[in-house]
Design a protein around this motif. Structure first.
Motif, PDB file in Angstrom:
ATOM      1  N   ALA A 198       0.848  -1.188   0.000  1.00 30.51           N
ATOM      2  CA  ALA A 198       0.000   0.000   0.000  1.00 30.51           C
ATOM      3  C   ALA A 198       0.888   1.243   0.000  1.00 30.51           C
ATOM      4  O   ALA A 198       1.871   1.319   0.734  1.00 30.51           O
ATOM      5  CB  ALA A 198      -0.904   0.001   1.224  1.00 30.51           C
ATOM      6  N   ILE A 199       0.523   2.223  -0.844  1.00 35.05           N
ATOM      7  CA  ILE A 199       1.293   3.460  -0.983  1.00 35.05           C
ATOM      8  C   ILE A 199       0.444   4.628  -0.505  1.00 35.05           C
ATOM      9  O   ILE A 199      -0.685   4.811  -0.975  1.00 35.05           O
ATOM     10  CB  ILE A 199       1.724   3.677  -2.440  1.00 35.05           C
ATOM     11  CG1 ILE A 199       2.532   2.479  -2.956  1.00 35.05           C
ATOM     12  CG2 ILE A 199       2.534   4.965  -2.571  1.00 35.05           C
ATOM     13  CD1 ILE A 199       2.816   2.530  -4.442  1.00 35.05           C
ATOM     14  N   ALA A 200       0.950   5.425   0.429  1.00 34.18           N
ATOM     15  CA  ALA A 200       0.236   6.608   0.925  1.00 34.18           C
ATOM     16  C   ALA A 200       1.193   7.792   0.953  1.00 34.18           C
ATOM     17  O   ALA A 200       2.387   7.629   1.239  1.00 34.18           O
ATOM     18  CB  ALA A 200      -0.324   6.352   2.321  1.00 34.18           C
ATOM     19  N   PHE A 201       0.667   8.974   0.638  1.00 35.18           N
ATOM     20  CA  PHE A 201       1.467  10.199   0.601  1.00 35.18           C
ATOM     21  C   PHE A 201       1.075  11.107   1.759  1.00 35.18           C
ATOM     22  O   PHE A 201      -0.110  11.324   2.008  1.00 35.18           O
ATOM     23  CB  PHE A 201       1.265  10.934  -0.728  1.00 35.18           C
ATOM     24  CG  PHE A 201       1.650  10.111  -1.938  1.00 35.18           C
ATOM     25  CD1 PHE A 201       2.970  10.052  -2.357  1.00 35.18           C
ATOM     26  CD2 PHE A 201       0.686   9.401  -2.640  1.00 35.18           C
ATOM     27  CE1 PHE A 201       3.325   9.295  -3.464  1.00 35.18           C
ATOM     28  CE2 PHE A 201       1.030   8.650  -3.750  1.00 35.18           C
ATOM     29  CZ  PHE A 201       2.353   8.589  -4.163  1.00 35.18           C
TER      30      PHE A 201
ATOM     31  N   LYS B  21       4.675   6.583   2.358  1.00 34.02           N
ATOM     32  CA  LYS B  21       4.592   5.457   3.298  1.00 34.02           C
ATOM     33  C   LYS B  21       4.272   4.188   2.518  1.00 34.02           C
ATOM     34  O   LYS B  21       3.294   4.130   1.770  1.00 34.02           O
ATOM     35  CB  LYS B  21       3.525   5.712   4.359  1.00 34.02           C
ATOM     36  CG  LYS B  21       3.821   6.905   5.265  1.00 34.02           C
ATOM     37  CD  LYS B  21       2.876   6.969   6.454  1.00 34.02           C
ATOM     38  CE  LYS B  21       3.131   5.819   7.426  1.00 34.02           C
ATOM     39  NZ  LYS B  21       2.321   5.959   8.663  1.00 34.02           N
ATOM     40  N   CYS B  22       5.106   3.175   2.679  1.00 38.18           N
ATOM     41  CA  CYS B  22       4.930   1.895   1.993  1.00 38.18           C
ATOM     42  C   CYS B  22       4.643   0.818   3.034  1.00 38.18           C
ATOM     43  O   CYS B  22       5.456   0.600   3.941  1.00 38.18           O
ATOM     44  CB  CYS B  22       6.188   1.536   1.204  1.00 38.18           C
ATOM     45  SG  CYS B  22       6.649   2.757  -0.041  1.00 38.18           S
ATOM     46  N   THR B  23       3.504   0.152   2.880  1.00 35.37           N
ATOM     47  CA  THR B  23       3.097  -0.873   3.845  1.00 35.37           C
ATOM     48  C   THR B  23       2.836  -2.181   3.108  1.00 35.37           C
ATOM     49  O   THR B  23       1.824  -2.337   2.425  1.00 35.37           O
ATOM     50  CB  THR B  23       1.831  -0.443   4.599  1.00 35.37           C
ATOM     51  OG1 THR B  23       2.017   0.862   5.151  1.00 35.37           O
ATOM     52  CG2 THR B  23       1.503  -1.428   5.710  1.00 35.37           C
ATOM     53  N   PRO B  24       3.754  -3.157   3.208  1.00 39.23           N
ATOM     54  CA  PRO B  24       3.570  -4.423   2.496  1.00 39.23           C
ATOM     55  C   PRO B  24       2.638  -5.378   3.236  1.00 39.23           C
ATOM     56  O   PRO B  24       2.521  -5.321   4.464  1.00 39.23           O
ATOM     57  CB  PRO B  24       4.986  -4.992   2.443  1.00 39.23           C
ATOM     58  CG  PRO B  24       5.654  -4.446   3.667  1.00 39.23           C
ATOM     59  CD  PRO B  24       5.051  -3.080   3.890  1.00 39.23           C
ATOM     60  N   THR B  25       1.981  -6.248   2.489  1.00 38.17           N
ATOM     61  CA  THR B  25       1.187  -7.305   3.096  1.00 38.17           C
ATOM     62  C   THR B  25       2.108  -8.397   3.636  1.00 38.17           C
ATOM     63  O   THR B  25       3.320  -8.411   3.354  1.00 38.17           O
ATOM     64  CB  THR B  25       0.193  -7.894   2.088  1.00 38.17           C
ATOM     65  OG1 THR B  25       0.907  -8.325   0.913  1.00 38.17           O
ATOM     66  CG2 THR B  25      -0.853  -6.855   1.687  1.00 38.17           C
ATOM     67  N   GLU B  26       1.548  -9.306   4.386  1.00 42.77           N
ATOM     68  CA  GLU B  26       2.360 -10.266   5.146  1.00 42.77           C
ATOM     69  C   GLU B  26       3.217 -11.166   4.263  1.00 42.77           C
ATOM     70  O   GLU B  26       4.330 -11.557   4.647  1.00 42.77           O
ATOM     71  CB  GLU B  26       1.442 -11.124   6.024  1.00 42.77           C
ATOM     72  CG  GLU B  26       2.195 -12.051   6.958  1.00 42.77           C
ATOM     73  CD  GLU B  26       1.261 -12.825   7.876  1.00 42.77           C
ATOM     74  OE1 GLU B  26       1.750 -13.734   8.571  1.00 42.77           O
ATOM     75  OE2 GLU B  26       0.052 -12.513   7.900  1.00 42.77           O
TER      76      GLU B  26
ATOM     77  N   GLN C  85       8.001   1.075   5.347  1.00 43.72           N
ATOM     78  CA  GLN C  85       8.979   2.140   5.215  1.00 43.72           C
ATOM     79  C   GLN C  85       8.285   3.492   5.131  1.00 43.72           C
ATOM     80  O   GLN C  85       7.208   3.612   4.536  1.00 43.72           O
ATOM     81  CB  GLN C  85       9.828   1.946   3.945  1.00 43.72           C
ATOM     82  CG  GLN C  85      10.614   0.656   3.901  1.00 43.72           C
ATOM     83  CD  GLN C  85      11.787   0.653   4.869  1.00 43.72           C
ATOM     84  OE1 GLN C  85      12.323   1.699   5.210  1.00 43.72           O
ATOM     85  NE2 GLN C  85      12.169  -0.540   5.319  1.00 43.72           N
ATOM     86  N   THR C  86       8.904   4.511   5.693  1.00 41.35           N
ATOM     87  CA  THR C  86       8.467   5.897   5.537  1.00 41.35           C
ATOM     88  C   THR C  86       9.608   6.643   4.876  1.00 41.35           C
ATOM     89  O   THR C  86      10.668   6.845   5.484  1.00 41.35           O
ATOM     90  CB  THR C  86       8.126   6.525   6.899  1.00 41.35           C
ATOM     91  OG1 THR C  86       7.070   5.774   7.512  1.00 41.35           O
ATOM     92  CG2 THR C  86       7.660   7.959   6.723  1.00 41.35           C
ATOM     93  N   LEU C  87       9.427   7.045   3.629  1.00 41.29           N
ATOM     94  CA  LEU C  87      10.503   7.552   2.790  1.00 41.29           C
ATOM     95  C   LEU C  87      10.278   9.027   2.480  1.00 41.29           C
ATOM     96  O   LEU C  87       9.279   9.394   1.857  1.00 41.29           O
ATOM     97  CB  LEU C  87      10.586   6.740   1.493  1.00 41.29           C
ATOM     98  CG  LEU C  87      10.714   5.219   1.700  1.00 41.29           C
ATOM     99  CD1 LEU C  87      10.532   4.483   0.394  1.00 41.29           C
ATOM    100  CD2 LEU C  87      12.063   4.890   2.321  1.00 41.29           C
ATOM    101  N   ALA C  88      11.206   9.870   2.912  1.00 38.65           N
ATOM    102  CA  ALA C  88      11.114  11.311   2.662  1.00 38.65           C
ATOM    103  C   ALA C  88      11.674  11.618   1.285  1.00 38.65           C
ATOM    104  O   ALA C  88      12.816  11.257   0.974  1.00 38.65           O
ATOM    105  CB  ALA C  88      11.888  12.077   3.724  1.00 38.65           C
ATOM    106  N   GLN C  89      10.887  12.269   0.456  1.00 47.77           N
ATOM    107  CA  GLN C  89      11.314  12.669  -0.886  1.00 47.77           C
ATOM    108  C   GLN C  89      11.449  14.185  -0.904  1.00 47.77           C
ATOM    109  O   GLN C  89      10.471  14.910  -0.776  1.00 47.77           O
ATOM    110  CB  GLN C  89      10.296  12.201  -1.931  1.00 47.77           C
ATOM    111  CG  GLN C  89      10.066  10.704  -1.961  1.00 47.77           C
ATOM    112  CD  GLN C  89      11.282   9.923  -2.448  1.00 47.77           C
ATOM    113  OE1 GLN C  89      11.360   8.713  -2.273  1.00 47.77           O
ATOM    114  NE2 GLN C  89      12.239  10.605  -3.057  1.00 47.77           N
TER     115      GLN C  89
END
Length: 448
Positions: free
Chosen positions: A161-164, A175-180, A224-228
């Motif tokens: 899942a990708i969220a800004f 914010k990148c949230t992978p499934t199990e 992961q929380t990635l600052a761009q």
């Protein structure tokens, strides 16, 4: 199997009848290597295999290529190229050839080795292996070979899942949230137009899944929380992700987000917009983090704007400093870069600094990676940020101060962070912020 045979040449008249010797058992000169492919874990994009050499102490080489390429491959050329790479690496690292072989080649049993770059579904591949020596010749009779065919592509049922968040004109957080069931995912972030153009150039819809994601993206595991940072206002950006699940299947996901527009600042009136214009001589002690610090002397021309870049700095209460020679970097204008046929020259010119002037004649410079200092070097955009040369740490959320002397003839650029100085820094994707040069003192400009 090859056998050693001795050939003796002589004339008939010299030959005397000899008893027919008893045949000797053939001498086996090659050591064997067995390659075992795990068919149960074979997917369109990965193969898992084990290698069992008969000689457990000998080095051996192993690789995989498509069967189509294998049928025309010259293994002598393959070995010669790799052998040259080994020697060059040994020379570069001041290591022995044997030490490099220990790092780069195989020895002993290799169990469940996973190879997952560059594969395609419904394609025949060949794994090959041979014992290694320093020559560039390969005895084809000693080459072990195993073939396999990849199954068809199956979209993974896993995802990321990708969220800004924190979106402004110059930055955002992804914010990148992978499934199990996700094992690894490859993350790539760029302007949407560039992402679309990159994908359009690939040969088919599976190319990015197969290999390009590993070339372009950064591998991550877990959330992961990635600052761009260093983004352009009012521009769409895409986060493009290829998911590798624990079963070896893959899927491609993406999401786009536009940056906000720059809010027009209230106009500031200050004599500094005129009095700071002109040529200055700059000096700073800098270090690359390895050698002893050195003195960087350079020339700075403070201007209201430039003819070949359409931007009104005054409307944003800014002045522009064109910098030539800082950290031994020459200044190149947009026009210069056009002549050198540099792509996107309007984004890469410099080095340049942007001076912000606020009410009360307060002068500052951005330390949040909002304004690129230079972009024509191989590592992309560089920014002026606060960095500590002793610890080689970088701070990406400060405002640099610019102090104007009472007589107006000296400018001092400094960091508010203890032990930090203005530094030329770039973002090494996947590793973090790194300095091209760390400042080891404040920057001092003296009117020329």
């Amino acid at each position: 199997m090859l056998m050693m045979v001795a050939l003796v040449a002589c004339t008939k008249s010299e030959v005397k009848p000899q008893p027919t010797p008893e045949p000797e058992p053939p001498v086996q000169t090659e050591a064997k290597i067995t390659i075992d492919v795990d068919e149960s874990r074979l997917t369109a994009y990965q193969v898992v295999y084990s290698i069992y050499p008969e000689d457990k102490e000998a080095y051996y080489y192993c690789d995989v290529m498509s069967k189509a390429r294998w049928e025309s491959a010259n293994l002598n050329e393959v070995k010669a190229e790799f052998n040259t790479a080994l020697r060059n690496y040994a020379q570069m690292t001041d290591a022995t050839y044997e030490e490099v072989c220990e790092q780069m080649l195989f020895k002993g049993d290799t169990i469940d080795f996973m190879s997952n770059a560059g594969y395609r579904g419904d394609t025949d591949f060949v794994i090959f292996s041979f014992y290694w020596d320093e020559t560039d010749e390969v005895n084809m009779a000693e080459v072990a070979v195993a073939e396999f065919r990849t199954p068809s592509h199956i979209d993974s049922t896993e995802s990321v899942a990708i969220a800004f968040e924190g979106v402004d004109p110059y930055e955002m957080t992804v914010k990148c949230t992978p499934t199990e069931g996700v094992d690894t995912y490859y993350y790539y972030f760029a302007e949407t137009a560039k992402v679309d153009a990159m994908l359009a150039k690939l040969e088919d819809e599976y190319a990015y899944l197969s290999y390009e994601a590993m070339n372009q993206g950064i591998p991550y595991k877990g959330a992961q929380t990635l600052a761009q940072k260093g983004l352009k206002p009012e521009t769409s950006y895409t986060a493009l992700i290829v998911v590798l699940d624990k079963s070896g299947n893959r899927v491609q996901v993406s999401a786009a987000q536009a940056t906000e527009a720059v809010q027009q600042n209230a106009r500031v009136e200050s004599e500094l917009f005129e009095s700071l214009l002109g040529e200055w001589v700059g000096v700073q002690t800098v270090t690359d983090g390895y050698a002893e610090p050195l003195t960087s002397e350079f020339v700075v021309n403070i201007v209201a704007g430039v003819d070949d870049y359409d931007y009104n700095y005054r409307d944003n209460n800014q002045l522009l400093a064109l910098v030539d020679g800082w950290c031994d970097l020459a200044y190149y204008s947009v026009t210069d870069l056009v002549e050198y046929e540099i792509e996107d020259p309007e984004l890469k010119w410099g080095p340049k600094w942007v001076l912000d002037i606020a009410e009360g004649d307060v002068v500052t410079m951005d330390g949040y990676a909002r304004h690129s200092v230079i972009g024509w070097m191989f590592f992309g955009d560089c920014f002026m940020l606060s960095a500590d040369p002793a610890t080689q740490s970088v701070t990406v959320d400060t405002t640099l101060s610019v102090t104007v002397s009472e007589d107006g003839n000296t400018l001092t650029i400094a960091s508010p962070v203890a032990n930090c100085y203005p530094s030329l820094v770039y973002n090494f994707e996947g590793y973090g912020w790194m300095a091209y040069y760390y400042g080891a003192s404040d920057i001092v400009l003296t009117r020329k």
